[in-house]
Design a protein around this motif. Structure first.
Motif, PDB file in Angstrom:
ATOM      1  N   GLU A   1      -7.779  -4.127  -3.828  1.00 58.71           N
ATOM      2  CA  GLU A   1      -8.796  -5.019  -3.259  1.00 58.71           C
ATOM      3  C   GLU A   1      -9.108  -6.171  -4.213  1.00 58.71           C
TER       4      GLU A   1
ATOM      5  N   LYS B   1      -6.670   1.841  -4.590  1.00 62.54           N
ATOM      6  CA  LYS B   1      -7.294   0.977  -3.571  1.00 62.54           C
ATOM      7  C   LYS B   1      -8.230  -0.082  -4.164  1.00 62.54           C
TER       8      LYS B   1
ATOM      9  N   GLU C   1      -1.182   8.217  -1.645  1.00 59.26           N
ATOM     10  CA  GLU C   1      -1.508   6.782  -1.721  1.00 59.26           C
ATOM     11  C   GLU C   1      -1.046   6.326  -3.096  1.00 59.26           C
TER      12      GLU C   1
ATOM     13  N   GLU D   1      -1.136  -5.557   2.860  1.00 58.37           N
ATOM     14  CA  GLU D   1      -0.463  -4.252   2.832  1.00 58.37           C
ATOM     15  C   GLU D   1       1.020  -4.424   3.123  1.00 58.37           C
TER      16      GLU D   1
ATOM     17  N   ASP E   1       0.831  -1.209   0.000  1.00 56.07           N
ATOM     18  CA  ASP E   1       0.000   0.000   0.000  1.00 56.07           C
ATOM     19  C   ASP E   1       0.861   1.253   0.000  1.00 56.07           C
TER      20      ASP E   1
END
Ligand code: HPA
Length: 244
Positions: free
Chosen positions: A138, A134, A130, A154, A102
């Motif tokens: 996932e 995301k 970031e 992560e 991550d």
């Protein structure tokens, strides 16, 4: 949704891809590492590129990351999944495990790391808080769990210059910095994808414990054996992630 897949060491082709087209692409940033291989993977439109070339001849610091990402964008991909092999720094991230990082720390230098490079290109200061997308992480995590392999959802990906491996002190420093895994190709790739506005996530396969963390020296034979063992599962995992 059309997915771009960047294969790293040990992943030079996607055997499951029903290939419809192989295309040599030129970009304003030069030539990508190899032809782009387009086709259908589990019913999903996919364009694959081997980061080091299909003959694995391009070292990490010589990969034309800008051309690879620009070529994928020219093929109209909507998102990019990148596969990287790494060393484990965190004692929980052992050879054979998958990690979906991550965060990233960039220790590379002197690579062509931005499209904001003067000569008419707009200066962008992209938000990189970031670094990985995301929803894509996932999707990868779901497919990784279903694959049955040990997976860490992560982690901090430290990226070194290579091609040599690190010293024990460099790895101690990276551990102090908070790195969980170490590889040589995660950057500038992730940042360039962000500059292009392409959602990007990384699937990392741990193939050795990083320098100084195992009783024996790092062995290329063992790394290659681990890649050979795990890549068929990684390929199937990618196919299921794409069709998700
Ligand atoms: N260090 C850097 N890159 C790597 C390693 C490592 O130990 N293993 C696989 N890629």
């Amino acid at each position: 949704m059309k997915i771009g897949i960047i294969g790293g060491s040990g992943l030079y082709a996607l055997d499951e891809l029903e290939v419809t087209q192989r295309q040599a692409v030129d970009t304003p940033w030069g030539k990508p590492s190899d032809q782009l291989v387009c086709g259908s993977l589990n019913g999903c439109e996919v364009t694959f590129i081997a980061r080091h070339g299909e003959a694995h001849h391009i070292p990490p610091h010589r990969v034309n990351y800008r051309a690879n990402l620009a070529a994928l964008q020219a093929m109209s991909v909507d998102a990019v999944l990148a596969v990287n092999v790494v060393g484990g720094i965190n004692g929980e991230m052992c050879p054979g495990d998958l990690v979906i990082p991550d965060q990233v720390i960039d220790y590379t230098w002197n690579r062509e790391h931005t499209y904001s490079d003067g000569a008419g290109s707009a200066l962008q200061h992209v938000d990189f808080t970031e670094p990985y997308d995301k929803p894509l992480r996932e999707t990868l995590l779901k497919a990784a769990i279903a694959s049955g392999l040990p997976v860490h959802g992560e982690g901090v990906h430290g990226v070194t210059q290579g091609p040599r491996l690190e010293t024990a002190a460099e790895i101690r420093r990276m551990a102090n910095d908070g790195c969980d895994i170490v590889g040589m190709t995660g950057m500038p790739e992730a940042a360039l994808a962000r500059e292009l506005g392409l959602p990007y996530a990384c699937l990392a396969l741990v193939v050795n414990m990083a320098a100084g963390l195992a009783a024996e020296p790092i062995s290329m034979e063992k790394i290659e054996a681990m890649m050979a063992l795990r890549m068929p599962v990684v390929r199937r995992l990618l196919a299921s992630a794409c069709s998700d």
